[in-house]
Design an enzyme around this catalytic site. Structure first.
Site, PDB file in Angstrom:
ATOM      1  N   LYS A 136       0.861  -1.182   0.000  1.00  0.00           N
ATOM      2  CA  LYS A 136       0.000   0.000   0.000  1.00  0.00           C
ATOM      3  C   LYS A 136       0.896   1.230   0.000  1.00  0.00           C
ATOM      4  O   LYS A 136       1.932   1.254   0.686  1.00  0.00           O
ATOM      5  CB  LYS A 136      -0.882  -0.040   1.250  1.00  0.00           C
ATOM      6  CG  LYS A 136      -1.926   1.067   1.346  1.00  0.00           C
ATOM      7  CD  LYS A 136      -2.805   0.858   2.574  1.00  0.00           C
ATOM      8  CE  LYS A 136      -3.890   1.900   2.723  1.00  0.00           C
ATOM      9  NZ  LYS A 136      -4.773   1.650   3.881  1.00  0.00           N
TER      10      LYS A 136
ATOM     11  N   SER B  53      -9.717   1.614   2.925  1.00  0.00           N
ATOM     12  CA  SER B  53      -8.876   2.427   2.065  1.00  0.00           C
ATOM     13  C   SER B  53      -7.808   1.632   1.319  1.00  0.00           C
ATOM     14  O   SER B  53      -7.235   2.128   0.358  1.00  0.00           O
ATOM     15  CB  SER B  53      -8.193   3.501   2.897  1.00  0.00           C
ATOM     16  OG  SER B  53      -7.322   2.890   3.840  1.00  0.00           O
TER      17      SER B  53
ATOM     18  N   SER C 278      -9.847  -0.814   7.087  1.00  0.00           N
ATOM     19  CA  SER C 278      -9.282  -0.657   5.744  1.00  0.00           C
ATOM     20  C   SER C 278      -8.581  -1.863   5.148  1.00  0.00           C
ATOM     21  O   SER C 278      -8.229  -1.834   3.973  1.00  0.00           O
ATOM     22  CB  SER C 278      -8.329   0.519   5.712  1.00  0.00           C
ATOM     23  OG  SER C 278      -9.066   1.691   5.568  1.00  0.00           O
TER      24      SER C 278
HETATM   25  N1  GLN Z   1     -13.123   3.749   6.445  1.00  0.00           N
HETATM   26  C1  GLN Z   1     -12.517   4.208   7.656  1.00  0.00           C
HETATM   27  C2  GLN Z   1     -12.162   5.665   7.540  1.00  0.00           C
HETATM   28  O1  GLN Z   1     -12.513   6.246   6.577  1.00  0.00           O
HETATM   29  C3  GLN Z   1     -11.329   3.369   8.001  1.00  0.00           C
HETATM   30  C4  GLN Z   1     -10.138   3.727   7.234  1.00  0.00           C
HETATM   31  C5  GLN Z   1      -8.947   2.903   7.603  1.00  0.00           C
HETATM   32  O2  GLN Z   1      -9.055   1.854   8.230  1.00  0.00           O
HETATM   33  N2  GLN Z   1      -7.779   3.395   7.241  1.00  0.00           N
HETATM   34  O3  GLN Z   1     -11.557   6.228   8.378  1.00  0.00           O
END
Ligand code: GLN
Length: 487
Positions: free
Chosen positions: A75, A150, A174
């Protein structure tokens, strides 16, 4: 692309070379990337060079480790020395870190072939990968839909077999949510099991790096390679890393010895019927395999999302203060004083979602509001932890859907951040409590989109998660089905 174990056997028996395997991944990238857009950077040359090193070792009769010569992706919020690390943000457009994240060092030391950096929601803020400043990644099962987020780039790349396995980061879901949307296995380890050194910080008390694989075994191999104490991360846990592969057995432990708690509150309103049916069938399967299943209650679970959306933005507002046009990445040049330069750089460098989070976090932490919001959210966090403690007095692992829905269409929720936030309700409490959890494929909805089941373990119980997920996976056909893009 075959599994890590299979590729390893092929390498050792000289059936295939590491260069051939890497070339297979690169060829797939060339065909699929125009549609999929899961990578922000591809390092073909460096990948082939690493593959050649592995081949030379094999030719010299040296023993190779399980990850040697295996194409993996990272990532793009993991720092890579000499290679761009953008966090899918304009503000880090030209940022090339002078050092590697610990996990990157570990993968390199294990001989993995790093083929590229994957797309994400800007600074890992989002659930669809649509918040990337550069491109929107497609879901390999239906390219009009999002891969989740994400870590959507990593999940899509693994699902589409552009690489064998990948790393993501999970602050509120994420890794698990995109794994569920893309039909792969994704794990968020116990907070502190994997070093965060070199992971660009979003919300430091929640962030954790973890693996994606097409199978439980691949994910376990990857976790074993990246886990372990690191003096460079103050929150790193000093603990022995078990041999995760030892717990992968086709059968569950003797009947009744494994207690599974189904979290009642995650089967309520808003759950798509397709998801509900698949997860319930999966729980029945676990029962058939010998698990003792009972319902447990975590009444504070539903306060996870509101608490998280105070705490995560608060931490983010502090972490992102370092992007000011001076130390990292881009700077807007046409400013006549320092403050204007800061302002213009941030206005242009950050996307809408990141600005929203910084604003919320700054507000929640400001004098007069701190007690009402931040402190209150911390108290809620403690209550959620206690709920989990109670649940784990009755069960060895907890089960829920990973996400209330399957992959949604691109653009569907782009203008409604709140509806996107609410989708994290099942994954967020796990981060708030620092627990390990994984998402394992458990079926498909009526549109043919993958569904994930979330297994949550007690602190440092990754082995139990792998044990259960593996036994389930081996007795179901889901992991054998391939997305349209692949077949
Ligand atoms: N969807 C969550 C957010 O927008 C989690 C994101 C993540 O785990 N990095 O914060």
């Amino acid at each position: 692309m075959a599994s890590i174990r299979k590729l390893h056997q092929q390498l050792v028996s000289k059936e295939r070379s590491a260069v051939e395997i890497t070339q297979e991944a690169l060829a797939r990238l060339e065909v699929l990337e125009p549609k999929l857009k899961s990578f922000l950077w591809i390092g073909a040359e460096a990948a082939l060079e690493q593959a050649r090193r592995v081949d030379a070792k094999i030719a010299a009769g040296e023993e190779i480790g399980p990850l040697e010569g295996i194409p993996v992706a990272l990532k793009d919020n993991l720092c890579t020395q000499g290679v761009p690390t953008t966090c899918a943000s304009r503000i880090l457009e030209n940022f090339v870190p002078p050092y590697n994240a610990t996990v990157v060092e570990k993968l390199a030391a294990a001989g993995a072939v790093i083929i590229g950096k994957t797309n994400l929601d800007e600074f890992a803020m989002g659930s669809s990968t649509e918040n990337s400043a550069y491109q929107t990644t497609a879901n390999p099962w239906d390219v009009t839909r999002v891969p989740g987020g994400s870590s959507g780039g990593s999940a899509a790349a693994v699902a589409a077999e552009e690489c064998v396995a990948a790393l993501g980061s999970d602050t509120g879901g994420s890794i698990r949510q995109p794994a569920s949307f893309c039909g792969v296995v994704g794990m968020k380890p116990t907070y502190g099991l994997v070093s965060r050194y070199g992971l660009v910080a979003f919300a430091s008390s929640l962030d954790q790096i973890g693996p994606f694989g097409r199978t439980v075994e691949d994910a376990a191999i990857l976790l074993e390679a990246i886990a372990g104490y690191d003096p460079k991360d103050a929150t790193s846990i000093k603990t022995e890393i078990p041999n995760y592969l030892d717990c992968l057995k086709p059968n569950l432990r003797p009947k009744g010895r494994l207690r599974i708690g189904v979290i009642q509150e995650t089967f309520g309103e808003g759950l798509e019927p397709g998801v509900e049916n698949a997860v319930k069938a999966a729980i029945e399967k676990l029962q058939e395999l010998g698990a003792q299943v009972q319902v447990v209650s975590c009444p504070t679970f539903r306060y996870g999302v509101p608490a998280y959306y105070v705490l995560a933005p608060s931490e983010a507002s502090a972490n992102l203060a370092r992007y000011d046009g001076v130390k990292y990445g881009m700077r807007v040049p046409d400013a006549d004083n320092l403050l204007t330069m800061y302002g213009k750089t941030r206005a242009r460098g950050f996307g809408a979602e990141v600005k929203r989070r910084i604003t919320i976090g700054t507000y929640a932490l400001s004098a007069g509001y701190y007690d009402a919001y931040y402190l209150k959210a911390q108290k809620v966090r403690t209550l959620i932890k206690r709920d989990f403690e109670k649940a784990f007095a009755q069960a060895d692992i907890l089960v829920s859907p990973t996400s209330p829905t399957t992959a949604f269409t691109q653009g569907e929720k782009a203008d409604d951040p709140l509806s996107m936030y609410l989708l994290d309700l099942m994954t967020i409490p796990v981060n708030l409590a620092g627990l390990p959890a994984l998402s394992v494929p458990c079926g498909f909805d009526e549109r043919g989109l993958p569904i994930g089941m979330q297994l949550i373990g007690n602190l440092l119980q990754e082995s139990t998660l792998f044990e259960v997920a593996y036994a389930y996976e081996q007795s179901t056909p889901w992991h054998q089905k391939k997305p349209i893009l692949v077949s």
